[in-house]
Scaffold this motif. Structure first.
Motif, PDB file in Angstrom:
ATOM      1  N   ARG A 581      42.090  41.193  -0.960  1.00  0.00           N
ATOM      2  CA  ARG A 581      41.507  40.264  -0.006  1.00  0.00           C
ATOM      3  C   ARG A 581      41.929  38.830  -0.325  1.00  0.00           C
ATOM      4  O   ARG A 581      42.106  38.444  -1.484  1.00  0.00           O
ATOM      5  CB  ARG A 581      39.990  40.379  -0.052  1.00  0.00           C
ATOM      6  N   LEU A 582      42.105  38.058   0.766  1.00  0.00           N
ATOM      7  CA  LEU A 582      42.308  36.617   0.677  1.00  0.00           C
ATOM      8  C   LEU A 582      41.109  35.956   1.347  1.00  0.00           C
ATOM      9  O   LEU A 582      40.797  36.268   2.511  1.00  0.00           O
ATOM     10  CB  LEU A 582      43.606  36.190   1.375  1.00  0.00           C
ATOM     11  N   VAL A 583      40.431  35.036   0.632  1.00  0.00           N
ATOM     12  CA  VAL A 583      39.260  34.345   1.163  1.00  0.00           C
ATOM     13  C   VAL A 583      39.575  32.856   1.212  1.00  0.00           C
ATOM     14  O   VAL A 583      40.046  32.275   0.216  1.00  0.00           O
ATOM     15  CB  VAL A 583      38.016  34.604   0.285  1.00  0.00           C
ATOM     16  N   VAL A 584      39.309  32.247   2.394  1.00  0.00           N
ATOM     17  CA  VAL A 584      39.481  30.807   2.567  1.00  0.00           C
ATOM     18  C   VAL A 584      38.117  30.229   2.878  1.00  0.00           C
ATOM     19  O   VAL A 584      37.505  30.569   3.906  1.00  0.00           O
ATOM     20  CB  VAL A 584      40.474  30.479   3.695  1.00  0.00           C
ATOM     21  N   ALA A 585      37.615  29.344   2.004  1.00  0.00           N
ATOM     22  CA  ALA A 585      36.298  28.744   2.187  1.00  0.00           C
ATOM     23  C   ALA A 585      36.443  27.352   2.789  1.00  0.00           C
ATOM     24  O   ALA A 585      37.488  26.694   2.663  1.00  0.00           O
ATOM     25  CB  ALA A 585      35.581  28.672   0.843  1.00  0.00           C
ATOM     26  N   ASP A 586      35.363  26.916   3.474  1.00  0.00           N
ATOM     27  CA  ASP A 586      35.300  25.568   4.049  1.00  0.00           C
ATOM     28  C   ASP A 586      36.561  25.267   4.871  1.00  0.00           C
ATOM     29  O   ASP A 586      37.328  24.346   4.605  1.00  0.00           O
ATOM     30  CB  ASP A 586      35.120  24.532   2.946  1.00  0.00           C
ATOM     31  N   VAL A 587      36.775  26.104   5.873  1.00  0.00           N
ATOM     32  CA  VAL A 587      38.017  26.044   6.674  1.00  0.00           C
ATOM     33  C   VAL A 587      38.093  24.711   7.406  1.00  0.00           C
ATOM     34  O   VAL A 587      37.093  24.228   7.960  1.00  0.00           O
ATOM     35  CB  VAL A 587      38.048  27.211   7.665  1.00  0.00           C
ATOM     36  N   ASN A 588      39.308  24.104   7.395  1.00  0.00           N
ATOM     37  CA  ASN A 588      39.553  22.907   8.211  1.00  0.00           C
ATOM     38  C   ASN A 588      40.750  23.163   9.128  1.00  0.00           C
ATOM     39  O   ASN A 588      41.372  24.233   9.099  1.00  0.00           O
ATOM     40  CB  ASN A 588      39.787  21.683   7.330  1.00  0.00           C
ATOM     41  N   ASP A 589      41.056  22.159   9.970  1.00  0.00           N
ATOM     42  CA  ASP A 589      42.113  22.356  10.979  1.00  0.00           C
ATOM     43  C   ASP A 589      43.469  22.667  10.354  1.00  0.00           C
ATOM     44  O   ASP A 589      44.279  23.397  10.930  1.00  0.00           O
ATOM     45  CB  ASP A 589      42.230  21.106  11.861  1.00  0.00           C
ATOM     46  N   ASP A 590      43.762  22.129   9.149  1.00  0.00           N
ATOM     47  CA  ASP A 590      45.060  22.375   8.516  1.00  0.00           C
ATOM     48  C   ASP A 590      45.218  23.802   8.041  1.00  0.00           C
ATOM     49  O   ASP A 590      46.340  24.239   7.748  1.00  0.00           O
ATOM     50  CB  ASP A 590      45.257  21.423   7.328  1.00  0.00           C
ATOM     51  N   ASP A 591      44.120  24.541   7.953  1.00  0.00           N
ATOM     52  CA  ASP A 591      44.210  25.916   7.470  1.00  0.00           C
ATOM     53  C   ASP A 591      44.699  26.870   8.545  1.00  0.00           C
ATOM     54  O   ASP A 591      45.009  28.037   8.253  1.00  0.00           O
ATOM     55  CB  ASP A 591      42.843  26.391   6.944  1.00  0.00           C
ATOM     56  N   GLY A 592      44.754  26.436   9.788  1.00  0.00           N
ATOM     57  CA  GLY A 592      45.251  27.304  10.846  1.00  0.00           C
ATOM     58  C   GLY A 592      46.703  27.662  10.620  1.00  0.00           C
ATOM     59  O   GLY A 592      47.497  26.878  10.104  1.00  0.00           O
ATOM     60  N   GLY A 593      47.089  28.890  11.018  1.00  0.00           N
ATOM     61  CA  GLY A 593      48.468  29.318  10.861  1.00  0.00           C
ATOM     62  C   GLY A 593      48.565  30.807  10.674  1.00  0.00           C
ATOM     63  O   GLY A 593      47.611  31.558  10.930  1.00  0.00           O
ATOM     64  N   THR A 594      49.746  31.264  10.222  1.00  0.00           N
ATOM     65  CA  THR A 594      50.016  32.688  10.038  1.00  0.00           C
ATOM     66  C   THR A 594      49.918  33.024   8.562  1.00  0.00           C
ATOM     67  O   THR A 594      50.599  32.415   7.728  1.00  0.00           O
ATOM     68  CB  THR A 594      51.411  33.050  10.568  1.00  0.00           C
ATOM     69  N   TYR A 595      49.090  34.020   8.243  1.00  0.00           N
ATOM     70  CA  TYR A 595      48.911  34.480   6.869  1.00  0.00           C
ATOM     71  C   TYR A 595      49.540  35.865   6.753  1.00  0.00           C
ATOM     72  O   TYR A 595      49.286  36.752   7.586  1.00  0.00           O
ATOM     73  CB  TYR A 595      47.430  34.523   6.490  1.00  0.00           C
ATOM     74  N   THR A 596      50.386  36.032   5.738  1.00  0.00           N
ATOM     75  CA  THR A 596      51.150  37.270   5.581  1.00  0.00           C
ATOM     76  C   THR A 596      50.856  37.870   4.225  1.00  0.00           C
ATOM     77  O   THR A 596      50.881  37.177   3.195  1.00  0.00           O
ATOM     78  CB  THR A 596      52.661  37.000   5.704  1.00  0.00           C
ATOM     79  N   CYS A 597      50.584  39.176   4.239  1.00  0.00           N
ATOM     80  CA  CYS A 597      50.403  39.958   3.023  1.00  0.00           C
ATOM     81  C   CYS A 597      51.709  40.713   2.771  1.00  0.00           C
ATOM     82  O   CYS A 597      52.186  41.448   3.640  1.00  0.00           O
ATOM     83  CB  CYS A 597      49.242  40.932   3.194  1.00  0.00           C
ATOM     84  N   VAL A 598      52.312  40.539   1.581  1.00  0.00           N
ATOM     85  CA  VAL A 598      53.577  41.184   1.222  1.00  0.00           C
ATOM     86  C   VAL A 598      53.326  42.047  -0.003  1.00  0.00           C
ATOM     87  O   VAL A 598      52.862  41.563  -1.039  1.00  0.00           O
ATOM     88  CB  VAL A 598      54.678  40.146   0.924  1.00  0.00           C
ATOM     89  N   ALA A 599      53.658  43.365   0.118  1.00  0.00           N
ATOM     90  CA  ALA A 599      53.527  44.307  -0.988  1.00  0.00           C
ATOM     91  C   ALA A 599      54.925  44.735  -1.417  1.00  0.00           C
ATOM     92  O   ALA A 599      55.704  45.267  -0.619  1.00  0.00           O
ATOM     93  CB  ALA A 599      52.707  45.521  -0.568  1.00  0.00           C
TER      94      ALA A 599
END
Length: 1195
Positions: A581-599
């Motif tokens: 899991r990836l957790v992002v706390a206290d989200v702000n506008d700069d956190d928007g975007g594409t998050y990719t999980c690579v195995a």
């Protein structure tokens, strides 16, 4: 029979190979794999890998390097012959052989001559398996002889007559290139009337008055040594005739009605006919028994020369040139015979045989006349070589039967006729080697399921081994899967499954033994993301998490990493990563975007992405918004050659209306796996008519987009392969630029596979000279984006076209672009160079532009080299520093700033093109005028006394002219630091020391000092100094509180108001009065002092005539700086009398050379009654004596 180790690729199924895979194929010769470990053990006869050319013309100014490189096992040794006999290099100290090589270096630069080493050289490389030999390398030094001296009479002829100006250049090696120019190095214009023949002569079909000139000069350029020789100028004068009769053509060359020409195959056939007549004849060419080859025929020299390139035997025959004008025509027949030096039909190839095998060496060549084939064995004619019972010679073939290891040798085939020879080395290497498997034992191969598996079995052996593959210890049968056996022994399993896991055995056998090797195959489960991160829309300040669960083979250890917008996660404590899991706390506008999980594992990798959208918090719950779901049910209809209709069903819009659909395509034939943008349609449309290109295997997919983003792609549609067609477009970015003076490099941007429109993509490259009437020359090339045209004239504009074609046809006719052949260095220097000196540091240079034709390239500008001349003292200390200024474009003038005044400069001008600089113009000399000098290098005040100060200085470091004088200004400074009156004093320029007299004691003075030239005054230098107090004389009469130890304090007291000082001055005045009385009495007693007579006897040096034995002149030049002084400032050589010290000679007032002087230089002899003179510019004051001065003289 000969065996080849590498079989063709075979496919075997389990039904036809129940237990094993078997490989054995007969081939023509054994090939040795390039395995380092194998090559270390195998012996091999020598092979020549590099050698100098047969006809090797050397530069006599450089060392001679004759190359001979060879390989073999063991490493070969080298020897040389010269002119057929052994060349002992150890006896010649100038000859060295490169270690581990046969390359010779002859050091003729230190001593020796190149002519000494002319001859025919041959290299032999030898080891225990045989000897290979090089070609006969003929060494000749290049020669560029001068023209023989000859007296050329002026040629006078009438208007309309024909004329031939002979060139007859000296015979050089290689032959020179001939051209005619005038005295200004301008090429003489040529036309149908005036042209240069192949022999270098200049032919005039008829002369005109404008042909009159005195500088017809034939030049011979020897390219090998980069030298140009010129013939004496020929003077031609054409007399205008009132009338000149027209006449029919006659040939100036060749003579007679027929002639013969012989040329070698592959060369350029050049035929020439030059005619005279009035009006000027026109030349035509025909071949009597055929037509001229279209693509190989060129006309030169205004059609007076016919050239056929790459001439063949089929070009033999009779060629006829026809000269025609209004009054008639004549013709000349040239019988052409094409001979041929030997050329290969089949060159002998190396043989690697097994014992008891058979083989053949074939050496087949052709030529005209037919070449003779001769064989050598290890460099010895085969007739006298050791006999080999396995060898039989049959003309151009050597047949080997049941060879043995002793049959190994290097054979040479020589094919020769009267026009040349061919020499080829081919070895026969008999090897008896048991099988070897080169692949490492027990290699473990790990493959992901459903992917290809390749099991290596590299092998070697002689005779050729058979290859067998087994699976399992007991050779279990291969199942229904298809196996592919590659020619290098590799076993391929196209689709590996779990049951493919196991041990595989590769077995190699020949009659000398057997070798086997086990490899192991493991099939791993693919890595999968079973729980992918999902798209999320969250409010600012909240927390969001993305889940990524990975399933993998239990024997593989995956590593999971997260990316944001394809880069690393921000270095921020709000981002937390745990196992899944990836957790992002206290989200702000700069956190928007594409998050990719690579195995990642060691065998594969997978990834999954999700988009995070950050929105403002809302007071009331809102429906969940998301990007659309992907479209589905893609269908292709109305399938045509250039179009197809695509339809689809939209997915859920997730509460945000779909604004548009994006359609992408994949070209599975040319770029599989790569998706390209096709088109976009409005969100209300579910069909699209798509334009297609030929010869593309299309697949399509659709994505939907709303205000929140873009959906995932749909599943790919079915594939649709369009038919091939001719290309729609031609290559772009077509350019033609020469890299050498004699070539044209044509480049272009090639079409990609998608643009090819069909198989067999090629390019038709065409070119011709822009200003000529030549036909287009074309070649067809493939898989390149460059073509080099050789043998072009220097810097000539060309028209260029590059047209695409494929198996279906040609693209549309392309537009022609203009290029230029290669540039060469400019030939002519700028003329009429003029210099206008603006001031002492600036000059303006003008020159005449060079003719455009002489630039031989793109004009980049003109370059001025200028430098300051060095004096005889400094010339050897350093090299002359040349400065360079470049003026862009066609400017014909420029400014030279930063010059040094009063200096001697030299400059020349050169023209610059893209290749470099042309020759320099003749050196132009100019002088800069004088400028003001710099400040004196130093100023020191030494030897202070009661009433004098001595000044010493160094002249200015930059006089910038002839120093005329120094100016010294000084003024006293009182105790309140106020400045007194300013005294201005002029000092001769040759002085570096001066004594100022009659100063006030214990007084500070400020000095201002500068030098002068005719241009004005220089920069001044300042200094301050204090005169001293005579403390020894004053100590006895000073008040008790003023002693020697308080001299500095006394300087701050106004002593003129002190009583003791007034008393002292009265005593001094009384003493002076007594002295004057005594002097007056002595003078009356001794008669009149003969000052006048002594002055006459010692006249002023300025008005004395020069003595012959003196050698002095009215001007004097110092030995150090050579700067002349003004007349009257010279110093006599004995240094006894100085005009600057006094207007009178000191000898006149003293007792010979023993006259008495004070420490400060003042005279204490007899002096009275002399008439006062003008103030002298010397080291002493010439004022009449004062009481104070008299006192100072006695102190």
């Amino acid at each position: 029979m000969q065996l080849k180790i590498m079989p063709k690729k075979k496919r075997l199924s389990a039904g036809r190979a129940p237990l094993m895979l078997f490989l054995c194929q007969m081939i023509s010769a054994l090939e040795v794999p390039l395995d380092p470990k194998l090559l270390e053990d195998l012996v091999q006869p020598p092979t020549i890998t590099q050698q100098s050319p047969k006809d090797y013309i050397i530069d006599p100014r450089e060392n001679i390097v004759i190359q001979c490189e060879a390989k073999g096992k063991p490493s070969p040794s080298f020897s040389w012959t010269r002119n057929g006999t052994h060349f002992d290099i150890d006896k010649d100290p100038l000859v060295t052989m490169k270690p581990g090589s046969g390359t010779l270096t002859i050091n003729i630069m230190s001593e020796g001559k190149a002519e000494t080493y002319e001859g025919v050289y041959q290299c032999t490389a030898r080891n225990e398996r045989g000897a290979a030999i090089s070609n006969n390398i003929v060494i000749r030094p290049s020669r560029s002889p001068l023209w023989t001296k000859e007296k050329l009479e002026p040629i006078i002829l009438r208007n309309g007559q024909s004329l031939v100006l002979p060139c007859r250049p000296p015979i050089g090696l290689p032959p020179p290139i001939i051209f005619w120019m005038d005295n200004s190095f301008q090429r003489l214009p040529q036309s149908e009337r005036v042209s240069q023949g192949l022999n270098g002569d200049l032919y005039f079909s008829n002369v005109l008055p404008e042909d009159t000139r005195e500088d017809y000069i034939c030049y011979a350029r020897f390219n090998h040594t980069q030298t140009i020789q010129q013939k004496q100028p020929i003077s031609v004068k054409v007399i205008s005739a009132k009338s000149h009769r027209p006449r029919p053509p006659t040939f100036l060359t060749p003579d007679g009605n027929t002639s013969r020409k012989e040329e070698l195959r592959g060369n350029v056939l050049s035929l020439e006919c030059i005619a005279e007549g009035l009006p000027t004849p026109i030349i035509y060419w025909i071949k009597e028994d055929g037509t001229l080859p279209i693509n190989r025929t060129f006309y030169r020299n205004f059609k007076k020369t016919l050239q056929i390139v790459q001439v063949t035997e089929a070009d033999s025959g009779n060629y006829q040139c026809i000269a025609k004008n209004a009054l008639g025509a004549i013709h000349h027949t040239i019988s052409v015979t094409v001979k041929a030096a030997p050329y290969w039909i089949i060159a002998p190839q190396n043989l690697v045989l097994s014992p008891e095998e058979d083989g053949t060496l074939i050496c087949r060549a052709n030529g005209n006349p037919k070449p003779r084939i001769s064989w050598l064995s290890n460099g010895v004619p085969i007739e006298i070589a050791p006999d080999d019972p396995s060898r039989k010679i049959d003309g151009d073939t050597i047949i080997f039967s049941k060879v043995q290891e002793r049959s190994s040798a290097v054979y040479q085939c020589n094919a020769s006729n009267e026009y040349g020879y061919l020499l080829a080395n081919a070895f026969v290497n008999v090897l008896a080697e048991p099988p070897r498997i080169l692949t490492s034992a027990n290699t473990l191969y790990q493959v992901i399921a459903n992917r290809p598996a390749l099991l290596d079995c590299a092998f070697f052996g002689s005779p050729l081994p058979t290859i067998e593959w087994f699976k399992g210890a007991k050779g279990s049968a291969l199942r229904e899967d298809i196996y592919v056996l590659h020619e290098n022994g590799t076993l391929e399993i196209p689709v590996a499954q779990k049951d493919s896991t196991g041990t595989y055995t590769c077995v190699a056998r020949n009659k000398l033994g057997m070798a086997k090797n086990d490899v192991h195959l493991e099939i791993k489960d693919p890595t999968r993301i079973i729980k992918q991160p999902e798209y999320a829309v969250v409010q600012r300040g909240s927390t969001v998490s993305f889940e990524c669960k990975v399933k993998h083979d239990h024997t593989l250890i995956p590593t999971v990493m997260w990316l944001k917008d394809h880069g690393e996660l921000p270095n921020d404590g709000r981002f937390t990563v745990d196992k899944d899991r990836l957790v992002v706390a206290d989200v702000n506008d700069d956190d928007g975007g594409t998050y990719t999980c690579v195995a990642n594992t060691t065998l594969d990798n997978v990834s999954a992405s999700a988009v995070l959208s950050v929105v403002a918090p809302t007071p009331t719950p809102a429906p969940i918004y998301d990007v659309p779901n992907p479209p589905f049910d893609l269908e292709l209809t109305d399938q045509l050659d250039r179009s197809v209709q695509l339809s689809w069903t939209p997915g859920d819009d997730n509460n945000s209306p779909i604004t548009k659909f994006i359609i992408e395509y994949e070209d599975a034939m040319h770029e599989p796996g790569l998706w390209h943008h096709q088109t976009e349609v409005p969100g209300t449309q579910t069909t699209a008519q798509l334009k297609l290109s030929p010869y593309v295997n299309y697949s399509f997919r659709v994505m939907a987009e709303n205000n929140l983003g873009r959906s995932l792609p749909s599943e790919a549609s079915e594939q649709y392969l369009t038919k091939a067609a001719e290309p729609d477009k031609n290559p772009t970015a077509v350019e033609g630029l020469g890299s050498e003076p004699d070539n044209l490099v044509i480049t272009w941007k090639p079409l990609n596979g998608f643009e090819s429109n069909g198989p067999g993509l090629q390019y038709k490259v065409s070119w011709r000279q822009k200003d000529g009437d030549d036909e287009w020359t074309s070649v067809v090339v493939a898989n390149v984006s460059k073509y080099i045209v050789s043998g072009t004239p220097t810097f000539v504009p060309y028209l260029i076209k590059v047209q695409a074609l494929n198996d279906a046809g040609f693209a549309p006719e392309p537009a022609a672009v203009m290029g230029h052949s290669g540039e060469d260095l400019p030939m002519v220097a700028p003329g009429n160079v003029r210099v206008n000196v603006v001031n002492s540091t600036l000059a303006e240079v003008h020159w005449d532009p060079v003719p455009l034709k002489s630039i031989r390239g793109h004009l980049q500008g003109y370059r001025i080299y200028y430098w300051k001349a060095q004096s005889s003292l400094t010339r050897n200390r350093r090299h002359i520093e040349k400065k360079i200024l470049t003026f862009q474009g066609s400017k014909t003038h420029g400014m030279l700033p930063g010059l040094e005044p009063f200096s001697h400069y030299t400059l020349n001008v050169r023209v610059v093109n893209g290749k470099g600089e042309g020759p320099a113009s003749p050196d132009k000399v100019f002088n800069t005028p004088e400028g003001v000098p710099s400040a004196p290098s130093s100023l020191k005040i030494v030897n202070p006394t009661l009433d004098s100060l001595t000044l010493e200085w160094e002249p200015p470091s930059h006089p910038n002219g002839i120093l005329t004088e120094y100016t010294l200004k000084y003024q006293p400074i009182n105790s309140t630091h106020e400045l007194g009156p300013l005294v201005d004093l002029k000092i001769p320029a040759n002085k570096t020391r001066w004594i100022l007299k009659n100063l006030n004691f214990s007084t500070r003075y400020k000095f201002y000092f500068y030098a002068q030239t005719a241009a004005g005054s220089g920069i001044q230098i300042t200094e301050e100094a204090i005169t001293t107090v005579d403390e020894g004389k004053l100590a006895g009469i000073l008040p008790p509180d003023v002693g020697a130890g308080k001299a500095m304090a006394s300087r701050q007291v106004d002593i003129a108001t002190q009583g003791w000082f007034i008393g002292l001055m009265c005593a001094v005045a009384l003493l002076i009065l007594i002295l004057l009385i005594v002097c007056f009495i002595r003078r009356n007693k001794g008669g009149k002092y003969p000052v006048k007579e002594k002055e006459d006897a010692h006249a002023d040096p300025e008005i004395q005539p020069m003595k012959e034995d003196d050698g002095t002149f009215g001007e004097y030049s110092d030995a150090e700086d050579h700067k002349p002084l003004k007349k009257g400032s010279r110093t006599p050589s004995d240094r006894t009398v100085k005009k600057e010290d006094s207007d009178d000679s000191l000898v006149d007032y003293g007792e010979g050379v023993n006259g008495q002087f004070n420490e400060d230089g003042s005279f204490i002899g007899q002096y009275s009654g002399k008439k006062e003179k003008e103030p002298a510019e010397g080291n002493e004051s010439s004022e009449a004596p004062s009481p104070v001065n008299a006192m100072n003289s006695f102190v």
